[in-house]
Design a protein around this motif. Structure first.
Motif, PDB file in Angstrom:
ATOM      1  N   SER A   3       0.665  -1.167  -0.460  1.00 15.27           N
ATOM      2  CA  SER A   3       0.081   0.256   0.086  1.00 15.27           C
ATOM      3  C   SER A   3       0.500   1.085   0.220  1.00 15.27           C
ATOM      4  O   SER A   3       0.486   1.856  -0.935  1.00 15.27           O
ATOM      5  CB  SER A   3      -1.245  -0.277   1.440  1.00 15.27           C
ATOM      6  OG  SER A   3      -1.938   0.977   1.562  1.00 15.27           O
ATOM      7  N   TYR A  38       1.050   4.067  -5.367  1.00 17.99           N
ATOM      8  CA  TYR A  38       1.777   5.497  -5.887  1.00 17.99           C
ATOM      9  C   TYR A  38       2.899   5.066  -6.567  1.00 17.99           C
ATOM     10  O   TYR A  38       2.799   5.645  -8.147  1.00 17.99           O
ATOM     11  CB  TYR A  38       1.991   6.729  -5.237  1.00 17.99           C
ATOM     12  CG  TYR A  38       0.241   7.156  -4.992  1.00 17.99           C
ATOM     13  CD1 TYR A  38      -0.279   8.005  -5.359  1.00 17.99           C
ATOM     14  CD2 TYR A  38      -0.226   6.844  -2.740  1.00 17.99           C
ATOM     15  CE1 TYR A  38      -1.363   7.781  -4.127  1.00 17.99           C
ATOM     16  CE2 TYR A  38      -0.873   7.288  -2.929  1.00 17.99           C
ATOM     17  CZ  TYR A  38      -2.414   7.499  -3.077  1.00 17.99           C
ATOM     18  OH  TYR A  38      -2.158   8.030  -2.268  1.00 17.99           O
ATOM     19  N   HIS A  69      -5.388   2.348  -2.729  1.00 14.21           N
ATOM     20  CA  HIS A  69      -4.141   2.501  -1.188  1.00 14.21           C
ATOM     21  C   HIS A  69      -5.350   2.430   0.016  1.00 14.21           C
ATOM     22  O   HIS A  69      -4.924   1.422   0.653  1.00 14.21           O
ATOM     23  CB  HIS A  69      -4.129   4.203  -1.437  1.00 14.21           C
ATOM     24  CG  HIS A  69      -2.971   4.733  -0.119  1.00 14.21           C
ATOM     25  ND1 HIS A  69      -1.905   4.132  -0.123  1.00 14.21           N
ATOM     26  CD2 HIS A  69      -3.111   5.394   0.986  1.00 14.21           C
ATOM     27  CE1 HIS A  69      -1.437   4.307   1.171  1.00 14.21           C
ATOM     28  NE2 HIS A  69      -1.649   5.108   1.486  1.00 14.21           N
TER      29      HIS A  69
END
Length: 243
Positions: free
Chosen positions: A65, A69, A84
């Motif tokens: 998690s 990005y 996320h």
């Protein structure tokens, strides 16, 4: 292609392999050396869900998690935010189940085993609390509507810091728990003689450290930072217009 991005991809794949190997070895450890998994009728076997679910949820999913990005840098930021949050929720659910199994294994034992006396339990619960507060704060700041953009920008460094702090705390707690389990449960032959169960426990611990180190490095190296894509700018402009 940017050389930094090539390095990131290699290390990212290595991180995934390390994490998956870690999960497989934990499953092998409890399956071959501690009788496998069970329910409340057998507290010793019920306990074995604890290291398995903590490894999957509180280490592997938590780490992924954090990296979402940078690992999926071409995906729209809104999608990444939801992913996320979703991975964090899955990690939280597994963590709660893992906590229930360890309390059950203590309370249902004959005689009952005291709870929350070890440093492992103190740091482990602290990590869960940090994780939970971080999740709520992140949801309010970055997913729930209404918060001004300048507040979100101000919150971001704290969100990143406490996310990494909670992850490192989870790794530290897992290492303590692994050692505690090895010392108390590997008795014939003793852990000090380094039997196969002890060797496997040590290998798992090394993988915890390597996985954690890779996640922290990939998440903090400036050259690996995700660059905004055009869809992000459109989303930001839309959010600003609605405030």
């Amino acid at each position: 292609m940017d050389p930094a991005l090539i390095n990131f991809k290699v290390l990212y794949v290595l991180t995934q392999l390390c994490g998956l190997t870690m999960i497989v070895l934990v499953g092998t450890w409890i399956g071959q050396h501690f009788g496998g998994l069970g329910g409340t009728a057998n507290p010793k076997l019920e306990f074995n869900w604890h290291p398995l679910f903590m490894t999957i949820g509180f280490i592997y999913l938590y780490g992924n998690s954090i990296l979402i990005y940078r690992g999926f840098r071409t995906t729209r930021k809104k999608t990444l935010k939801l992913t996320h949050a979703g991975i964090h929720m899955a990690a939280f659910i597994l963590t709660v189940i893992a906590l229930k199994t360890v309390f059950d294994s203590h309370n249902l034992a004959s005689p009952p085993i005291p709870n929350m006396y070890s440093l492992h339990s103190w740091l482990g619960l602290s990590a869960v609390i940090v994780f939970s507060l971080q999740y709520v704060a992140g949801f309010v700041a970055f997913l729930a509507p209404g918060l001004r953009e300048n507040y979100r920008i101000a919150m971001m460094p704290l969100h990143i810091y406490f996310g990494l702090f909670g992850f490192v705390l989870a790794i530290a707690s897992a290492l303590m728990g692994l050692t505690e389990k090895a010392i108390f449960a590997i008795t014939n032959p003793a852990y000090s003689t380094l039997p196969p169960a002890g060797v496997l426990a040590n290998v798992i611990g090394v993988l915890y450290v390597v996985f954690g180190a890779l996640v922290v490095y990939l998440a903090t190296e400036p050259s690996y930072k995700r660059k905004p894509i055009p869809e992000d700018t459109a989303l930001l402009n839309s959010s600003s217009a609605n405030e």
